[in-house]
Each structure stands twice: as C-alpha cells, then as structure tokens.
Write an enzyme that holds these catalytic residues in place. Structure first.
Site, PDB file in Angstrom:
ATOM      1  N   GLY A 111      28.785  32.138  46.070  1.00 57.22           N
ATOM      2  CA  GLY A 111      29.287  33.047  47.087  1.00 57.22           C
ATOM      3  C   GLY A 111      30.736  32.825  47.462  1.00 57.22           C
ATOM      4  O   GLY A 111      31.341  33.659  48.127  1.00 57.22           O
ATOM      5  N   GLU A 114      46.373  27.607  36.622  1.00 54.51           N
ATOM      6  CA  GLU A 114      46.168  26.468  37.527  1.00 54.51           C
ATOM      7  C   GLU A 114      47.290  25.451  37.375  1.00 54.51           C
ATOM      8  O   GLU A 114      47.777  24.916  38.366  1.00 54.51           O
ATOM      9  CB  GLU A 114      44.818  25.791  37.248  1.00 54.51           C
ATOM     10  CG  GLU A 114      43.625  26.570  37.700  1.00 54.51           C
ATOM     11  CD  GLU A 114      42.307  25.896  37.346  1.00 54.51           C
ATOM     12  OE1 GLU A 114      42.314  24.744  36.847  1.00 54.51           O
ATOM     13  OE2 GLU A 114      41.253  26.520  37.567  1.00 54.51           O
TER      14      GLU A 114
END
Length: 153
Positions: free
Chosen positions: A51, A85
C-alpha cells in the site's frame, strides 16, 4: 476510498542494488549485517509495506539515509530504477559506498563495457532520453572512483 499513508521513517543506510543479481545474496547479507548492528537499513523487499507508494517511499528513504550503499553487478545498468536511485543518492550529498560484485570500478566508466552497452541500449529503446542517459553515465563515472569493496566470483 483507500487512505495510503506515506512513511516518514528515517534510515541510517539505503541499499541500492539490482535484484536480478544480488537481492538474495550480497544485498541481503549487507542488510542483515547492518541491521544486527542496530542500524535502520532500507532494502526494498524488507522495508516496503503493501500500500505504500513505491517511488515516493524510496525517495524518502534515500533522502533520510546518511549512508548509501550501491551494489554494482553485471545487470545493474540494465535497470533504470537502479540508475535513477543512484542519481538521487548522489544528489542527496550523503556518502556512497560502492560494492563491486563481479564487476570492477573501471567497468562503470569503460567504453564498450557491459555498463556502456546497457546505457546505449536505454538510449536506443527510447525509453529514456539522451540527456538522462548522459547524466547516468556521468554519475557512474564519479561513483566508480569512490573507495569501496570488490568481490569477484
């Protein structure tokens, strides 16, 4: 409506790696070793919760970490995520410790090498614009000169 809470957790260490190559080996070993020393370590499959918004959570983890570990492997430069990243890690200004697994520092900057070929492939497939690829190439070159660890196998 589902309410998704964004984690504001701070980490000491962020581990950047290519899952295809080192997720269950070197990345996990580094994660467990540092976690056992009471450090808060971010490793995607250990730290992300269902989530959570994936890109935002990773950006926050990178921004909060005071040390970044980049594990460079043969397939690392094939991953746009890894390269994005890495740029965020460098932009944060925190220390980046490279671990070279099956590659050498010079492989990150060598023309015609595995990293150079992967970067060219990103450009040829047009999934990433040329400016971004050149940014990745420059970041890899700079990080390749950081003092780190080398594993050949």
């Amino acid at each position: 409506m589902i309410n998704v809470e964004v984690s504001s957790q701070e980490y000491h260490v962020f581990i950047n790696h290519c899952g295809k190559d080192v997720k269950k080996t070197v990345a996990s070993l580094v994660y467990h070793t540092l976690s056992n020393k009471q450090l808060k370590v971010f490793l995607d499959y250990k730290s992300l919760q269902q989530g959570q918004p994936f890109p935002l959570t990773i950006q926050q983890a990178i921004a909060s970490a005071s040390i970044h570990i980049a594990i460079f492997s043969n397939k690392y430069a094939e991953s746009a995520w890894c390269l994005r990243e890495l740029c965020l890690m460098e932009e944060s200004g925190a220390s980046i410790i490279p671990i070279f697994c099956g590659v050498r520092p010079r492989d990150l900057r060598k023309n015609g090498g595995v990293y150079s070929k992967s970067l060219s492939k990103h450009r040829l497939t047009r999934r990433v614009d040329g400016e971004t690829v050149e940014k990745w190439r420059a970041t890899l070159r700079r990080i390749s000169y950081n003092y780190g660890f080398q594993f050949q196998g």
